[in-house]
Scaffold this active site. Structure first.
Site, short mmCIF file in Angstrom:
data_model
loop_
_atom_site.label_atom_id
_atom_site.label_comp_id
_atom_site.label_asym_id
_atom_site.label_seq_id
_atom_site.Cartn_x
_atom_site.Cartn_y
_atom_site.Cartn_z
N ASP A 91 -3.35 0.56 -6.20
CA ASP A 91 -4.38 1.61 -6.15
C ASP A 91 -3.77 2.98 -5.84
O ASP A 91 -2.59 3.09 -5.52
CB ASP A 91 -5.40 1.28 -5.05
CG ASP A 91 -6.19 0.01 -5.34
OD1 ASP A 91 -6.22 -0.39 -6.51
OD2 ASP A 91 -6.74 -0.57 -4.39
N TYR A 146 2.23 -8.24 0.14
CA TYR A 146 2.03 -6.83 0.48
C TYR A 146 2.32 -6.63 1.96
O TYR A 146 2.18 -7.55 2.76
CB TYR A 146 0.58 -6.41 0.24
CG TYR A 146 0.22 -6.13 -1.21
CD1 TYR A 146 0.22 -4.84 -1.71
CD2 TYR A 146 -0.13 -7.17 -2.07
CE1 TYR A 146 -0.13 -4.57 -3.03
CE2 TYR A 146 -0.48 -6.91 -3.39
CZ TYR A 146 -0.48 -5.61 -3.87
OH TYR A 146 -0.81 -5.35 -5.17
#
Length: 375
Positions: A91, A146
């Protein structure tokens, strides 16, 4: 004049033949590139062809591929022509230390050096490997890891007056954070952790393998910690909302029971932590490696030799960006001020259901409060 025109024609023909010879010498091959980038100032990874208003990481990458001679110019306009696929669509503002893209390129000499020469210093190609012709980095990826770096004052209780630079996370609070993060392990319905997915949408179910917060450390007088999460795949904003909800519980804005509730069908108001600290650390190709990694033709998609380069890039570009932006823009501090606006309370209907199920939930809390999927 005619001779001059003829000479020009011969020269341009010769140039075209040279280019063709070069293309024959370097036929197109399917490869993967290991990428690292600092996402600040970019509207995510994925390119929006025809929209120059929002710059993405792929805009800079495609431009460098064309300029270095790896791909023809028209492939930049239509990325399907080079079978381009990114492993994860990060994002806006999100960084990566181990993003993988797959594509067909001409394997020119000194390819990595030439691509990097046309990239800004905060985007680097750190490795390249040949893969099977049908390889697709998104479909073949079986897990993603992540990390999320945040200042530890995010976990200070709301009733305590905290000076951000002086706050230090105690062992007890870290243990509580990790107990809550561990609740996410297993398969859950994460429709409340993304937008535009209903509670009965099968794609809202996601499998989380690991989630924990490491020991805190001090950088430039401020204490930070890194949360790591490994999952099969993630939806848009899912990780930031998973972390946002844990912060809301630890700070005392929401009860622990909200986590269990958020996986049910009811709509729950889940806050979304800032994008700044999120980094795509690693993508995993375990099934592909078992099948093709040792077939004598292809290498396993593992990057042990590049680990040092990855670490250097993070220290040079990713961590300083997170730390400096946090200090200058106070993204976490400003976001924490919005938590009281959220409605973490149950609806009246749900309160009745809770009373009926009170024995059941107290049994669960007796184990680890995470429900059935916490193994």
């Amino acid at each position: 004049e005619e001779n001059g025109h003829q000479n020009k024609k011969l020269k341009s023909n010769a140039d075209e033949e040279d280019a063709e010879d070069q293309n024959k010498k370097s036929p197109k091959r399917k490869i993967v590139l290991l990428m690292a980038y600092s996402g600040k100032g970019y509207h995510g990874m994925q390119r929006n062809v025809g929209s120059s208003q929002f710059k993405t990481i792929e805009d800079d990458l495609v431009s460098a591929l064309v300029q270095s001679g790896c791909i023809p110019e028209n492939h930049g306009e239509d990325m399907k022509k080079m079978s381009f696929q990114r492993c994860a669509r990060t994002d806006k503002g999100v960084s990566a230390a181990g993003q993988i893209v797959s594509l067909k390129v001409r394997l020119i000499d000194d390819i990595l050096e030439k691509i990097n020469n046309h990239l800004p210093s905060h985007i680097r190609i750190l490795g390249l490997k040949r893969v099977t012709g049908g390889f697709n980095s998104k479909n073949k990826c079986d897990a993603r890891t992540y990390s999320y770096m945040l200042p530890t004052f995010a976990f200070a209780h709301k009733d305590h007056d905290v000076q951000e630079e002086l706050y230090r996370l105690d062992t007890e609070t870290l243990e509580r954070v990790n107990k809550l993060l561990a609740c996410y392990k297993g398969t859950h319905n994460f429709h409340n952790f993304t937008s535009q997915k209903g509670p009965r949408d099968p794609s809202a179910k996601r499998y989380i393998m690991e989630m924990y917060c490491g020991e805190p450390f001090v950088r430039e007088n401020m204490e930070f910690a890194v949360i790591e999460v490994k999952g099969q795949s993630f939806m848009m904003h899912q990780i930031r909302k998973m972390i946002g909800l844990v912060i809301a519980v630890v700070k005392g804005y929401a009860p622990e029971s909200i986590m269990e509730r958020s996986w049910g069908e009811e709509k729950v108001d889940v806050p979304k932590a800032p994008g700044l600290g999120l980094v795509l650390e690693k993508v995993h190709f375990e099934k592909y490696n078992r099948r093709f990694g040792n077939d004598g033709l292809h290498e396993p998609l593992e990057w042990t030799e590049e680990e040092e380069k990855i670490a250097v890039f993070k220290e040079q570009y990713i961590y300083p960006t997170i730390i400096n932006t946090e200090r200058e823009e106070k993204s976490m501090a400003n976001w924490l001020n919005t938590l009281p606006i959220h409605d973490f309370n149950s609806s009246a209907v749900e309160m009745q259901t809770n009373n009926k199920n009170s024995k059941k939930s107290s049994d669960l809390e007796g184990s680890d409060g995470c429900g059935d999927d916490s193994d």
